[in-house]
Design a protein around this motif. Sequence first.
Motif, PDB file in Angstrom:
ATOM      1  N   ARG A   1       0.814  -1.223   0.000  1.00 53.56           N
ATOM      2  CA  ARG A   1       0.000   0.000   0.000  1.00 53.56           C
ATOM      3  C   ARG A   1       0.844   1.267   0.000  1.00 53.56           C
ATOM      4  O   ARG A   1       0.292   2.368  -0.021  1.00 53.56           O
ATOM      5  CB  ARG A   1      -0.925  -0.005   1.215  1.00 53.56           C
ATOM      6  N   GLY A   2       2.168   1.130   0.019  1.00 51.63           N
ATOM      7  CA  GLY A   2       3.039   2.309   0.014  1.00 51.63           C
ATOM      8  C   GLY A   2       2.940   3.126   1.290  1.00 51.63           C
ATOM      9  O   GLY A   2       2.995   4.359   1.250  1.00 51.63           O
ATOM     10  N   LEU A   3       2.800   2.446   2.438  1.00 52.68           N
ATOM     11  CA  LEU A   3       2.693   3.148   3.718  1.00 52.68           C
ATOM     12  C   LEU A   3       4.086   3.533   4.219  1.00 52.68           C
ATOM     13  O   LEU A   3       5.008   2.712   4.200  1.00 52.68           O
ATOM     14  CB  LEU A   3       1.988   2.257   4.747  1.00 52.68           C
ATOM     15  N   ARG A   4       4.222   4.760   4.667  1.00 54.15           N
ATOM     16  CA  ARG A   4       5.514   5.261   5.147  1.00 54.15           C
ATOM     17  C   ARG A   4       5.865   4.583   6.469  1.00 54.15           C
ATOM     18  O   ARG A   4       5.054   4.503   7.384  1.00 54.15           O
ATOM     19  CB  ARG A   4       5.447   6.774   5.342  1.00 54.15           C
ATOM     20  N   HIS A   5       7.096   4.095   6.557  1.00 54.99           N
ATOM     21  CA  HIS A   5       7.574   3.397   7.754  1.00 54.99           C
ATOM     22  C   HIS A   5       9.013   3.841   8.027  1.00 54.99           C
ATOM     23  O   HIS A   5       9.446   4.872   7.522  1.00 54.99           O
ATOM     24  CB  HIS A   5       7.461   1.880   7.566  1.00 54.99           C
ATOM     25  N   ARG A   6       9.724   3.094   8.853  1.00 58.33           N
ATOM     26  CA  ARG A   6      11.078   3.465   9.273  1.00 58.33           C
ATOM     27  C   ARG A   6      12.082   2.376   8.900  1.00 58.33           C
ATOM     28  O   ARG A   6      11.769   1.194   9.022  1.00 58.33           O
ATOM     29  CB  ARG A   6      11.130   3.676  10.785  1.00 58.33           C
ATOM     30  N   CYS A   7      13.278   2.815   8.499  1.00 54.87           N
ATOM     31  CA  CYS A   7      14.370   1.900   8.165  1.00 54.87           C
ATOM     32  C   CYS A   7      15.682   2.420   8.735  1.00 54.87           C
ATOM     33  O   CYS A   7      15.804   3.608   9.026  1.00 54.87           O
ATOM     34  CB  CYS A   7      14.529   1.774   6.648  1.00 54.87           C
ATOM     35  N   VAL A   8      16.640   1.517   8.863  1.00 55.26           N
ATOM     36  CA  VAL A   8      17.990   1.894   9.275  1.00 55.26           C
ATOM     37  C   VAL A   8      18.982   1.425   8.210  1.00 55.26           C
ATOM     38  O   VAL A   8      18.795   0.381   7.587  1.00 55.26           O
ATOM     39  CB  VAL A   8      18.371   1.308  10.656  1.00 55.26           C
ATOM     40  N   PHE A   9      20.001   2.226   8.001  1.00 56.74           N
ATOM     41  CA  PHE A   9      21.092   1.931   7.075  1.00 56.74           C
ATOM     42  C   PHE A   9      22.384   2.036   7.871  1.00 56.74           C
ATOM     43  O   PHE A   9      22.670   3.098   8.431  1.00 56.74           O
ATOM     44  CB  PHE A   9      21.134   2.964   5.940  1.00 56.74           C
ATOM     45  N   ILE A  10      23.156   0.967   7.936  1.00 57.54           N
ATOM     46  CA  ILE A  10      24.392   0.971   8.710  1.00 57.54           C
ATOM     47  C   ILE A  10      25.562   0.703   7.776  1.00 57.54           C
ATOM     48  O   ILE A  10      25.621  -0.354   7.140  1.00 57.54           O
ATOM     49  CB  ILE A  10      24.370  -0.094   9.839  1.00 57.54           C
ATOM     50  N   GLU A  11      26.476   1.670   7.700  1.00 61.55           N
ATOM     51  CA  GLU A  11      27.707   1.463   6.949  1.00 61.55           C
ATOM     52  C   GLU A  11      28.665   0.718   7.869  1.00 61.55           C
ATOM     53  O   GLU A  11      29.038   1.219   8.922  1.00 61.55           O
ATOM     54  CB  GLU A  11      28.313   2.808   6.544  1.00 61.55           C
ATOM     55  N   ALA A  12      29.037  -0.487   7.474  1.00 56.66           N
ATOM     56  CA  ALA A  12      29.945  -1.315   8.265  1.00 56.66           C
ATOM     57  C   ALA A  12      31.306  -1.349   7.568  1.00 56.66           C
ATOM     58  O   ALA A  12      31.388  -1.667   6.388  1.00 56.66           O
ATOM     59  CB  ALA A  12      29.397  -2.724   8.420  1.00 56.66           C
ATOM     60  N   ARG A  13      32.335  -1.004   8.314  1.00 54.39           N
ATOM     61  CA  ARG A  13      33.703  -1.052   7.795  1.00 54.39           C
ATOM     62  C   ARG A  13      34.526  -1.991   8.665  1.00 54.39           C
ATOM     63  O   ARG A  13      34.302  -2.090   9.869  1.00 54.39           O
ATOM     64  CB  ARG A  13      34.346   0.329   7.811  1.00 54.39           C
ATOM     65  N   ASP A  14      35.494  -2.652   8.026  1.00 52.66           N
ATOM     66  CA  ASP A  14      36.401  -3.490   8.792  1.00 52.66           C
ATOM     67  C   ASP A  14      37.520  -2.624   9.367  1.00 52.66           C
ATOM     68  O   ASP A  14      37.526  -1.397   9.192  1.00 52.66           O
ATOM     69  CB  ASP A  14      36.929  -4.662   7.949  1.00 52.66           C
ATOM     70  N   THR A  15      38.474  -3.233  10.046  1.00 54.97           N
ATOM     71  CA  THR A  15      39.538  -2.464  10.708  1.00 54.97           C
ATOM     72  C   THR A  15      40.468  -1.781   9.713  1.00 54.97           C
ATOM     73  O   THR A  15      41.162  -0.837  10.064  1.00 54.97           O
ATOM     74  CB  THR A  15      40.349  -3.362  11.659  1.00 54.97           C
ATOM     75  N   ALA A  16      40.454  -2.228   8.444  1.00 57.51           N
ATOM     76  CA  ALA A  16      41.257  -1.587   7.394  1.00 57.51           C
ATOM     77  C   ALA A  16      40.493  -0.459   6.699  1.00 57.51           C
ATOM     78  O   ALA A  16      41.024   0.162   5.779  1.00 57.51           O
ATOM     79  CB  ALA A  16      41.704  -2.628   6.369  1.00 57.51           C
ATOM     80  N   GLY A  17      39.250  -0.214   7.116  1.00 59.03           N
ATOM     81  CA  GLY A  17      38.460   0.863   6.527  1.00 59.03           C
ATOM     82  C   GLY A  17      37.695   0.470   5.274  1.00 59.03           C
ATOM     83  O   GLY A  17      37.088   1.317   4.623  1.00 59.03           O
ATOM     84  N   ARG A  18      37.699  -0.824   4.953  1.00 59.50           N
ATOM     85  CA  ARG A  18      36.956  -1.284   3.776  1.00 59.50           C
ATOM     86  C   ARG A  18      35.470  -1.424   4.117  1.00 59.50           C
ATOM     87  O   ARG A  18      35.119  -1.759   5.246  1.00 59.50           O
ATOM     88  CB  ARG A  18      37.507  -2.617   3.279  1.00 59.50           C
TER      89      ARG A  18
END
Length: 171
Positions: free
Chosen positions: A29-46
């Motif tokens: 139905r295209g109802l507005r909801h909530r999401c999370v986006f997490i940028e995950a990097r390793d110890t080398a910054g990748r």
Amino acid sequence: MSAAEEILDIVDAEDRVVGRSPRGEAYARGLRHRCVFIEARDTAGRLFVHRRTATKLVFPSRYDMFVGGVVGAGESYDDAALREAEEELGVSGLPRPEFLFKFLYDDGADRTWWSAVYQVRCALPVRPQVEEVAWHDFLAPEEVERRLGDWPWVPDGLAAYERLKAYRSTG
């Protein structure tokens, strides 16, 4: 309970809860909801990059440079970020992801959700969920940039990625 049956908070243009709905219905139905986006990097910054499985409800088989997902009914963005990062990376004991900013994603075709963007450093060996992740690797930021025009990416992840680059260039 299937993913489509998971209950979500439905929110208005100011991110105030106005109701609840099963995920499948919210998407249909295209109802507005909530999401999370997490940028995950390793110890080398990748950056952790993955291809979603073909069974995902939205954007199946597309690449993403974020882990994340929907915020459950009554759940905070911060709690959802930690839960989703640990689930998708297949780890436990991850540091709490750091909140960076929030924006309203809208693709112009009845897909709209409030999107909270986080970052986290993952020093643990990852074991992504096979139900969520078909392929994964940690890629150098330059490699991710090179792949932007080559791979089919999730559009909301691309929007979050562009906003994150702008956020970092002004901070």
